[in-house]
Design a protein around this motif. Structure first.
Motif, short mmCIF file in Angstrom:
data_model
loop_
_atom_site.label_atom_id
_atom_site.label_comp_id
_atom_site.label_asym_id
_atom_site.label_seq_id
_atom_site.Cartn_x
_atom_site.Cartn_y
_atom_site.Cartn_z
N ARG A 1 -0.09 8.00 2.99
CA ARG A 1 -1.51 8.88 3.21
C ARG A 1 -2.24 9.58 1.58
O ARG A 1 -3.40 9.22 1.78
N ASP A 2 -1.27 8.72 1.23
CA ASP A 2 -2.08 8.28 -0.49
C ASP A 2 -2.88 6.89 -0.94
O ASP A 2 -2.87 6.64 0.02
N SER A 3 -3.39 7.86 -2.54
CA SER A 3 -4.54 6.73 -2.62
C SER A 3 -5.07 7.16 -4.10
O SER A 3 -4.39 7.62 -5.15
N VAL B 1 -0.84 -1.08 3.46
CA VAL B 1 -2.13 -0.59 2.26
C VAL B 1 -3.52 -0.80 2.12
O VAL B 1 -3.30 -2.53 3.48
N THR B 2 -4.60 -0.54 2.41
CA THR B 2 -6.24 -0.75 2.88
C THR B 2 -6.51 -0.59 1.48
O THR B 2 -5.98 0.37 0.65
N SER B 3 -7.72 -1.33 1.33
CA SER B 3 -8.61 -1.16 0.19
C SER B 3 -10.02 -0.86 0.57
O SER B 3 -10.35 -1.50 1.48
N GLN C 1 -10.25 1.50 -3.86
CA GLN C 1 -9.55 2.28 -4.15
C GLN C 1 -8.67 1.24 -2.75
O GLN C 1 -9.00 0.50 -2.22
N VAL C 2 -7.19 2.13 -3.54
CA VAL C 2 -6.20 0.90 -2.59
C VAL C 2 -5.24 2.24 -1.83
O VAL C 2 -5.25 3.11 -3.14
N ALA C 3 -5.04 2.64 -0.50
CA ALA C 3 -4.58 3.52 -0.13
C ALA C 3 -3.21 3.13 0.76
O ALA C 3 -3.39 1.84 0.71
N ASN C 4 -2.86 4.35 0.80
CA ASN C 4 -1.17 3.86 1.91
C ASN C 4 -1.58 4.55 3.46
O ASN C 4 -1.19 5.83 3.24
N ASP C 5 -2.02 3.65 4.10
CA ASP C 5 -2.19 4.03 5.48
C ASP C 5 -1.09 4.32 6.13
O ASP C 5 -1.09 4.83 7.34
N LEU D 1 2.94 4.85 -4.06
CA LEU D 1 1.63 5.78 -2.79
C LEU D 1 2.62 6.49 -2.39
O LEU D 1 3.26 5.59 -1.26
#
Length: 161
Positions: free
Chosen positions: A122-124, A52-54, A70-74, A119
């Motif tokens: 690769r979703d956010s 998880v990144t933001s 924005q919080v993304a699942n990388d 999430l």
């Protein structure tokens, strides 16, 4: 003379007590406290995908200020964000000396129910709000995701003319 009830293993009275107790115990076991899945609570290992990144954005066009986190699942796996209540995120604005001049959640009511957000890989998810600034100046945005297992807090300085 008072005779005690028959509670031998074949007694109907024993079964009338035992069966409801077993059913209640099964229900308590099934509905007991949840623990996060290993995917949701695991922190990425060094060299693995980030997890998880933001990213925080501030847009100062048109006289109002628009904030977004924005919080993304990388990672290649689904991630579950766990929230202790209805306040999934918050934004605060600090003036040039560090005093809080605005907080999005101030005066708002939130549900007390636990919630989650899935999430996919690769979703956010984006959480955004608007603020009407009282005057030009230098400010700092403090954006936060109130997730129990992936908490995020980021600061971004910005200026209004």
């Amino acid at each position: 003379m008072h005779r005690s009830p028959d509670i031998s293993p074949r007694s109907p009275m024993l079964w009338r007590i035992t069966v409801p107790l077993l059913a209640a115990a099964g229900l308590v076991f099934a509905c007991g406290p949840r623990t996060p899945s290993p995917t949701a609570s695991a922190r990425p290992k060094a060299g693995a995908d980030k997890g998880v990144t933001s990213h925080v954005m501030v847009d100062t066009a048109n006289g109002s200020v628009h904030f977004a986190i924005q919080v993304a699942n990388d990672s290649p796996k689904r991630v579950e964000l766990l929230f202790p209540d209805g306040r999934t995120h918050d934004f605060a604005v600090l003036d040039s000396v560090g005093r809080e001049v605005w907080r999005w959640s101030q005066g708002r009511l939130f549900t007390q129910g636990i919630q989650n957000r899935l999430l996919d890989a690769r979703d956010s998810a984006v959480y955004d709000e608007r603020w009407e600034p009282p005057a030009p100046g230098r400010y700092t945005l403090v954006a936060q995701l109130n997730s129990e297992n992936y908490p995020v807090q980021q600061r971004v300085a910005f200026a209004l003319r």
